[in-house]
Design a protein around this motif. Structure first.
Motif, mmCIF file in Angstrom:
data_model
loop_
_atom_site.group_PDB
_atom_site.id
_atom_site.type_symbol
_atom_site.label_atom_id
_atom_site.label_comp_id
_atom_site.label_asym_id
_atom_site.label_seq_id
_atom_site.Cartn_x
_atom_site.Cartn_y
_atom_site.Cartn_z
ATOM 1 N N THR A 35 53.841 19.699 13.976
ATOM 2 C CA THR A 35 54.128 20.438 12.610
ATOM 3 C C THR A 35 54.875 19.775 11.849
ATOM 4 O O THR A 35 55.650 18.840 12.083
ATOM 5 C CB THR A 35 54.814 21.705 13.188
ATOM 6 O OG1 THR A 35 56.145 21.429 13.347
ATOM 7 C CG2 THR A 35 54.326 22.393 14.463
ATOM 8 N N ARG A 36 54.998 20.217 10.461
ATOM 9 C CA ARG A 36 55.897 19.701 9.483
ATOM 10 C C ARG A 36 56.579 21.062 9.350
ATOM 11 O O ARG A 36 56.329 21.972 9.094
ATOM 12 C CB ARG A 36 55.212 19.381 8.151
ATOM 13 C CG ARG A 36 56.021 18.747 7.281
ATOM 14 C CD ARG A 36 55.494 18.446 5.975
ATOM 15 N NE ARG A 36 55.197 19.537 5.364
ATOM 16 C CZ ARG A 36 54.992 19.464 3.682
ATOM 17 N NH1 ARG A 36 54.697 18.135 3.248
ATOM 18 N NH2 ARG A 36 55.010 20.468 3.030
ATOM 19 N N GLY A 37 58.054 20.633 9.241
ATOM 20 C CA GLY A 37 59.000 21.494 8.705
ATOM 21 C C GLY A 37 60.033 21.221 7.786
ATOM 22 O O GLY A 37 60.362 20.076 7.476
ATOM 23 N N ALA A 38 60.385 22.179 6.884
ATOM 24 C CA ALA A 38 61.288 21.862 5.657
ATOM 25 C C ALA A 38 62.593 21.708 6.192
ATOM 26 O O ALA A 38 63.542 21.257 5.739
ATOM 27 C CB ALA A 38 60.940 22.989 4.982
ATOM 28 N N THR A 39 62.863 22.447 7.573
ATOM 29 C CA THR A 39 64.176 22.187 8.186
ATOM 30 C C THR A 39 63.962 21.757 9.688
ATOM 31 O O THR A 39 62.762 21.861 10.269
ATOM 32 C CB THR A 39 65.068 23.512 7.978
ATOM 33 O OG1 THR A 39 64.390 24.550 8.964
ATOM 34 C CG2 THR A 39 65.184 23.981 6.704
ATOM 35 N N MET A 40 64.963 21.418 10.294
ATOM 36 C CA MET A 40 64.887 21.060 11.724
ATOM 37 C C MET A 40 64.534 22.371 12.560
ATOM 38 O O MET A 40 65.473 23.195 12.189
ATOM 39 C CB MET A 40 66.041 20.438 12.180
ATOM 40 C CG MET A 40 65.743 19.667 13.655
ATOM 41 S SD MET A 40 66.854 18.638 14.223
ATOM 42 C CE MET A 40 68.305 19.686 14.415
ATOM 43 N N ARG A 41 63.586 22.380 13.607
ATOM 44 C CA ARG A 41 63.332 23.518 14.179
ATOM 45 C C ARG A 41 62.907 24.611 13.468
ATOM 46 O O ARG A 41 63.179 25.869 13.996
ATOM 47 C CB ARG A 41 64.623 23.882 14.959
ATOM 48 C CG ARG A 41 65.031 22.670 15.857
ATOM 49 C CD ARG A 41 65.821 23.152 17.073
ATOM 50 N NE ARG A 41 65.373 23.877 17.917
ATOM 51 C CZ ARG A 41 66.008 24.350 19.292
ATOM 52 N NH1 ARG A 41 67.138 23.735 19.419
ATOM 53 N NH2 ARG A 41 65.538 25.182 19.788
ATOM 54 N N GLY A 42 62.356 24.799 12.118
ATOM 55 C CA GLY A 42 61.871 25.778 11.468
ATOM 56 C C GLY A 42 61.228 25.543 10.258
ATOM 57 O O GLY A 42 61.087 24.355 9.853
ATOM 58 N N GLU A 43 60.782 26.610 9.633
ATOM 59 C CA GLU A 43 59.897 26.574 8.286
ATOM 60 C C GLU A 43 59.024 25.618 8.354
ATOM 61 O O GLU A 43 58.669 24.963 7.613
ATOM 62 C CB GLU A 43 61.094 26.331 7.397
ATOM 63 C CG GLU A 43 62.088 27.262 7.064
ATOM 64 C CD GLU A 43 63.052 27.211 5.698
ATOM 65 O OE1 GLU A 43 64.314 27.045 5.913
ATOM 66 O OE2 GLU A 43 62.582 26.486 4.545
ATOM 67 N N TYR A 44 58.143 25.908 9.456
ATOM 68 C CA TYR A 44 57.028 25.012 9.534
ATOM 69 C C TYR A 44 55.933 25.597 8.653
ATOM 70 O O TYR A 44 55.553 26.925 8.589
ATOM 71 C CB TYR A 44 56.462 25.199 10.939
ATOM 72 C CG TYR A 44 57.498 24.806 12.094
ATOM 73 C CD1 TYR A 44 57.928 25.851 13.125
ATOM 74 C CD2 TYR A 44 58.201 23.745 12.093
ATOM 75 C CE1 TYR A 44 58.737 25.408 14.121
ATOM 76 C CE2 TYR A 44 59.090 23.554 13.107
ATOM 77 C CZ TYR A 44 59.423 24.501 14.051
ATOM 78 O OH TYR A 44 60.371 24.296 14.963
#
Length: 120
Positions: A98-107
């Motif tokens: 996945t791509r996320g705008a934050t680490m571990r979230g906002e995928y």
């Protein structure tokens, strides 16, 4: 439109190393400030964040997996990879990148997922 595609063997034997690659198109894995993650979902269980490699190449791991997980990237191919050593049947899961705008979230983008079976 960013697209992610997981690839790798669908069957791994216990004690071997699982290797998966995520090929990214429509966007660069070096673009600030995105995080490129590996997430898995064992049968009948929830999603588990495994780790990530950031736009700058920094890596982050789930504490429960840090000892046998490794994430790397090939910027020339716009790919990032996961290696999971000494697999057991408990590592059987659908693996997603996945791509996320934050680490571990906002995928915001996910690959379709690939099922990895661990069996002799």
């Amino acid at each position: 439109q960013v697209q992610l595609q997981e690839s790798g063997p669908g069957l791994v034997k216990p004690s071997q190393t699982l290797s998966l690659t995520c090929t990214v198109s429509g966007g660069s894995i070096t673009t600030s400030y995105y995080y490129w993650n590996w997430i898995r979902q064992p049968p009948g269980k929830g999603l588990e964040w495994m780790g990530a490699i950031a736009y700058d190449g920094s890596t982050y791991y789930s504490p429960s997996l840090k000892s046998h997980a490794s994430i790397s990237r090939d910027t020339s191919k716009n790919q990032f990879s996961l290696q999971l050593s000494s697999v057991t049947p408990e590592d059987m899961a659908v693996y997603y990148c996945t791509r996320g705008a934050t680490m571990r979230g906002e995928y915001d983008y996910w690959g379709q997922g690939t099922l990895v079976t661990v069996s002799s």
